[in-house]
Design a protein around this motif. Structure first.
Motif, PDB file in Angstrom:
ATOM      1  N   UNK A 182     135.272  95.784  24.661  1.00  0.00           N
ATOM      2  CA  UNK A 182     135.015  96.571  23.458  1.00  0.00           C
ATOM      3  C   UNK A 182     133.690  97.313  23.560  1.00  0.00           C
ATOM      4  N   UNK A 183     132.696  96.660  24.135  1.00  0.00           N
ATOM      5  CA  UNK A 183     131.377  97.292  24.304  1.00  0.00           C
ATOM      6  C   UNK A 183     131.496  98.531  25.190  1.00  0.00           C
ATOM      7  N   UNK A 184     132.274  98.420  26.271  1.00  0.00           N
ATOM      8  CA  UNK A 184     132.453  99.565  27.169  1.00  0.00           C
ATOM      9  C   UNK A 184     133.218 100.690  26.490  1.00  0.00           C
ATOM     10  N   UNK A 185     134.247 100.358  25.713  1.00  0.00           N
ATOM     11  CA  UNK A 185     135.007 101.398  25.024  1.00  0.00           C
ATOM     12  C   UNK A 185     134.174 102.067  23.924  1.00  0.00           C
ATOM     13  N   UNK A 186     133.271 101.297  23.337  1.00  0.00           N
ATOM     14  CA  UNK A 186     132.337 101.909  22.370  1.00  0.00           C
ATOM     15  C   UNK A 186     131.482 102.963  23.070  1.00  0.00           C
ATOM     16  N   UNK A 187     131.003 102.640  24.258  1.00  0.00           N
ATOM     17  CA  UNK A 187     130.220 103.609  25.032  1.00  0.00           C
ATOM     18  C   UNK A 187     131.066 104.811  25.426  1.00  0.00           C
ATOM     19  N   UNK A 188     132.326 104.569  25.765  1.00  0.00           N
ATOM     20  CA  UNK A 188     133.232 105.669  26.094  1.00  0.00           C
ATOM     21  C   UNK A 188     133.333 106.651  24.927  1.00  0.00           C
ATOM     22  N   UNK A 189     133.510 106.134  23.717  1.00  0.00           N
ATOM     23  CA  UNK A 189     133.619 107.000  22.549  1.00  0.00           C
ATOM     24  C   UNK A 189     132.341 107.758  22.258  1.00  0.00           C
ATOM     25  N   UNK A 190     131.199 107.067  22.364  1.00  0.00           N
ATOM     26  CA  UNK A 190     129.915 107.713  22.086  1.00  0.00           C
ATOM     27  C   UNK A 190     129.629 108.813  23.098  1.00  0.00           C
ATOM     28  N   UNK A 191     129.768 108.495  24.393  1.00  0.00           N
ATOM     29  CA  UNK A 191     129.489 109.485  25.437  1.00  0.00           C
ATOM     30  C   UNK A 191     130.452 110.663  25.365  1.00  0.00           C
ATOM     31  N   UNK A 192     131.723 110.367  25.080  1.00  0.00           N
ATOM     32  CA  UNK A 192     132.693 111.452  24.960  1.00  0.00           C
ATOM     33  C   UNK A 192     132.380 112.378  23.804  1.00  0.00           C
ATOM     34  N   UNK A 193     131.953 111.804  22.677  1.00  0.00           N
ATOM     35  CA  UNK A 193     131.593 112.629  21.518  1.00  0.00           C
ATOM     36  C   UNK A 193     130.407 113.536  21.837  1.00  0.00           C
ATOM     37  N   UNK A 227     137.364 114.562  17.572  1.00  0.00           N
ATOM     38  CA  UNK A 227     138.094 113.628  16.709  1.00  0.00           C
ATOM     39  C   UNK A 227     138.600 112.434  17.515  1.00  0.00           C
ATOM     40  N   UNK A 228     139.149 112.685  18.683  1.00  0.00           N
ATOM     41  CA  UNK A 228     139.682 111.597  19.526  1.00  0.00           C
ATOM     42  C   UNK A 228     138.567 110.618  19.900  1.00  0.00           C
ATOM     43  N   UNK A 229     137.439 111.138  20.346  1.00  0.00           N
ATOM     44  CA  UNK A 229     136.349 110.245  20.749  1.00  0.00           C
ATOM     45  C   UNK A 229     135.749 109.528  19.543  1.00  0.00           C
ATOM     46  N   UNK A 230     135.736 110.182  18.389  1.00  0.00           N
ATOM     47  CA  UNK A 230     135.319 109.488  17.162  1.00  0.00           C
ATOM     48  C   UNK A 230     136.203 108.279  16.909  1.00  0.00           C
ATOM     49  N   UNK A 231     137.509 108.463  17.080  1.00  0.00           N
ATOM     50  CA  UNK A 231     138.434 107.348  16.825  1.00  0.00           C
ATOM     51  C   UNK A 231     138.244 106.230  17.843  1.00  0.00           C
ATOM     52  N   UNK A 232     137.979 106.580  19.094  1.00  0.00           N
ATOM     53  CA  UNK A 232     137.747 105.553  20.118  1.00  0.00           C
ATOM     54  C   UNK A 232     136.528 104.714  19.758  1.00  0.00           C
ATOM     55  N   UNK A 233     135.432 105.367  19.397  1.00  0.00           N
ATOM     56  CA  UNK A 233     134.222 104.601  19.078  1.00  0.00           C
ATOM     57  C   UNK A 233     134.377 103.836  17.768  1.00  0.00           C
ATOM     58  N   UNK A 234     135.142 104.392  16.818  1.00  0.00           N
ATOM     59  CA  UNK A 234     135.329 103.697  15.551  1.00  0.00           C
ATOM     60  C   UNK A 234     136.199 102.465  15.712  1.00  0.00           C
ATOM     61  N   UNK A 235     137.300 102.566  16.466  1.00  0.00           N
ATOM     62  CA  UNK A 235     138.167 101.407  16.673  1.00  0.00           C
ATOM     63  C   UNK A 235     137.398 100.287  17.373  1.00  0.00           C
ATOM     64  N   UNK A 236     136.607 100.650  18.372  1.00  0.00           N
ATOM     65  CA  UNK A 236     135.792  99.647  19.060  1.00  0.00           C
ATOM     66  C   UNK A 236     134.762  99.036  18.119  1.00  0.00           C
ATOM     67  N   UNK A 237     134.153  99.888  17.281  1.00  0.00           N
ATOM     68  CA  UNK A 237     133.126  99.376  16.365  1.00  0.00           C
ATOM     69  C   UNK A 237     133.729  98.474  15.293  1.00  0.00           C
ATOM     70  N   UNK A 238     134.990  98.719  14.880  1.00  0.00           N
ATOM     71  CA  UNK A 238     135.644  97.822  13.928  1.00  0.00           C
ATOM     72  C   UNK A 238     135.681  96.405  14.490  1.00  0.00           C
ATOM     73  N   UNK A 239     136.138  96.310  15.751  1.00  0.00           N
ATOM     74  CA  UNK A 239     136.264  94.988  16.365  1.00  0.00           C
ATOM     75  C   UNK A 239     134.902  94.351  16.641  1.00  0.00           C
ATOM     76  N   UNK A 240     133.924  95.150  17.076  1.00  0.00           N
ATOM     77  CA  UNK A 240     132.595  94.600  17.347  1.00  0.00           C
ATOM     78  C   UNK A 240     131.912  94.132  16.066  1.00  0.00           C
ATOM     79  N   UNK A 241     132.150  94.854  14.972  1.00  0.00           N
ATOM     80  CA  UNK A 241     131.580  94.440  13.694  1.00  0.00           C
ATOM     81  C   UNK A 241     132.109  93.076  13.269  1.00  0.00           C
ATOM     82  N   UNK A 242     133.364  92.792  13.582  1.00  0.00           N
ATOM     83  CA  UNK A 242     133.986  91.510  13.214  1.00  0.00           C
ATOM     84  C   UNK A 242     133.765  90.433  14.261  1.00  0.00           C
ATOM     85  N   UNK A 243     133.010  90.744  15.306  1.00  0.00           N
ATOM     86  CA  UNK A 243     132.760  89.762  16.370  1.00  0.00           C
ATOM     87  C   UNK A 243     131.994  88.566  15.805  1.00  0.00           C
TER      88      UNK A 243
END
Length: 503
Positions: free
Chosen positions: A111-122, A132-148
């Motif tokens: 999840x940490x790596x996919x969060x970076x993928x979304x941020x760097x892509x944006x 929009x796509x990269x926003x969704x990638x970082x948001x989906x990852x951040x949802x799960x990391x927030x609930x970690x």
């Protein structure tokens, strides 16, 4: 065309996929793979900073399809600097997480790596739909990391965070659809040219689409009145995740700068400089809201989250002023606020770990195991984030104040920013007194916690040292950022990408 431009996207994508495949591997192996992925980004981003520093825009066309028909990545000084800051912040936050926080839930490292993928892509994309796509990638990852960790306060904060961002995503799609229907393109340089030559009858609809995008970007950046989700979400997240989240509001700020400078900048005819005046009058209340929230916070993590809101308002004020000096000051303050906020969240994690059941509550219930060490680090971080000399926060605010135009801009910005800095110092002093002053509370029981982990401490210290280093190396850094601001405001090279000219 340099293939290095796509590496900040490919590297976390590859390591994230590998960590998902190897989710049954031992914890040490997964930690090692994740650290290699993060640390590999540092030399890549350093190279990209040097590449962008030559002054020429760098374009990467995926599949070698020429713009505006293919997917295009764009590198300039602005996003190159943000990529490097993201890599540095993520590396130190991950080192901190590897000392135990990653054990609180499954698939943390993927999840940490996919969060970076979304941020760097944006940061890199030059296409609104891919943004929009990269926003969704970082948001989906951040949802799960927030609930970690799956604590009750995380679930409650996560629900608000998810619902608001889903609403924001809907607005994003509506705005993008409107722009595509009216102009026939979503490539940002191409969109800039078409908006400038749009039919007068289409201008109101284009303006409506632009304001929809501004709402979405304002939600991501946590601009008042769209910032109420942030304090609860950041306060509930684990320390390493909250530190990484320090860059997420900057993604929203980056999107505002990129779209409302390139697409709705000086060349946009009747839509030129759209949103600047509105952003100015949103920036000042955002600063005030962040300060008031910090003063009223009853928990350390919540106080730090409100300081993130304060920094967002400061950045928006720099952009809204509209001149190159203010924009370069905002870019410098972006680097400072991202790294120092990350350091404070990591320090908060170390403090909370030594307070037993008291957690981050701002009351003296436990004497810390290492009050002098942690108190000194918190003191220096507080001075920097409040904008006092001799740290980078002072230089960033001073540059911004000097850039304000004489008249109503200066008269409105100076009192808000200076009084805000003073009250921020008051809030941090109150927190420091409650947490570290041993004489307060005669009945306070000594903590039985273990001393702070040395590697976690070094990770927090590494981010904290960024503030004096930003000041020591201010001359070359400011030269780079001033050139970045001038490059952002000179739209002709961006427009020539589509026209077939040299970037």
């Amino acid at each position: 065309m340099s293939h290095a431009i796509i590496l900040p996207i490919l590297v976390p994508l590859f390591f994230g996929a590998l960590l998902l495949i190897g989710h049954t591997w031992s914890r040490q192996v997964r930690r090692g793979i994740s650290l290699v992925g993060c640390l590999a980004l540092l030399p890549v981003c350093l190279y990209l900073v040097g590449l962008a520093g030559a002054g020429q825009l760098q374009v990467y066309a995926l599949g070698n399809w020429a713009a505006p028909f293919g997917i295009m990545l764009l590198l300039d000084r602005f996003n190159a600097a943000l990529l490097l800051v993201t890599a540095l912040l993520a590396s130190l936050a991950l080192i901190y997480a590897c000392r135990g926080e990653d054990e609180q839930g499954p698939n943390f490292h993927a999840l940490f790596q996919f969060q970076l993928l979304g941020i760097n892509g944006a940061f890199l994309t030059a296409d609104l739909f891919n943004l929009f796509v990269f926003f969704e990638v970082l948001l989906i990852s951040s949802y799960a990391l927030l609930l970690h960790g799956n604590r009750a306060n995380q679930v409650k904060a996560g629900v608000h965070y998810v619902v608001l961002n889903l609403l924001g995503s809907s607005f994003f799609l509506i705005g993008v659809s409107l722009l595509y229907g009216l102009t026939g393109t979503l490539n940002m340089p191409d969109l800039a040219a078409r908006v400038a030559s749009a039919d007068v009858a289409d201008a109101p609809l284009i303006k409506a689409a632009a304001y929809l995008l501004l709402i979405v970007f304002g939600l991501k950046a946590a601009v008042l009145p769209l910032c109420f989700w942030l304090p609860r979400a950041y306060a509930a997240a684990p320390a390493s995740v909250a530190a990484l989240f320090a860059i997420m509001t900057k993604v929203g700020f980056y999107a505002i700068v990129r779209v409302f400078t390139l697409v709705f900048g000086e060349q946009a005819g009747p839509l030129a400089n759209l949103g600047h005046e509105l952003l100015w009058w949103l920036a000042l209340p955002t600063i005030a809201f962040g300060v008031i929230g910090a003063l009223g916070a009853r928990q350390l993590q919540a106080l730090l989250a409100y300081l993130v809101v304060f920094s967002v308002g400061t950045l928006l004020a720099g952009f809204a002023i509209g001149n190159a000096a203010a924009l370069s000051a905002a870019l410098y303050y972006t680097l400072h606020s991202t790294l120092i906020s990350g350091a404070l969240f990591l320090l908060a994690g170390l403090v909370v770990a030594q307070r037993d059941s008291a957690g981050g509550d701002l009351q003296q219930e436990r004497v810390l195991r290492q009050p002098l060490l942690l108190g000194c680090l918190f003191f220096f971080a507080s001075i920097s984030v409040a904008g006092l000399p001799p740290f980078s926060g002072f230089l960033g605010k001073m540059m911004l104040l000097r850039a304000a135009e004489p008249g109503w801009q200066a008269w409105s910005l100076w009192p808000v920013l200076l009084i805000g800095g003073l009250l921020t110092l008051v809030a941090l002093s109150r927190a420091g007194t409650s947490l570290f002053w041993l004489g307060h509370g005669a009945d306070a029981a000594p903590s039985k916690a273990e001393p702070a982990d040395r590697i976690s401490l070094l990770a927090a210290l590494g981010l904290l040292l960024a503030s004096p280093l930003l000041l020591i190396a201010a001359k070359p850094i400011l030269a780079y950022l001033e050139a970045a601001a001038a490059q952002l405001l000179d739209l002709q090279p961006y427009l020539s990408i589509i026209a077939g000219g040299a970037a």
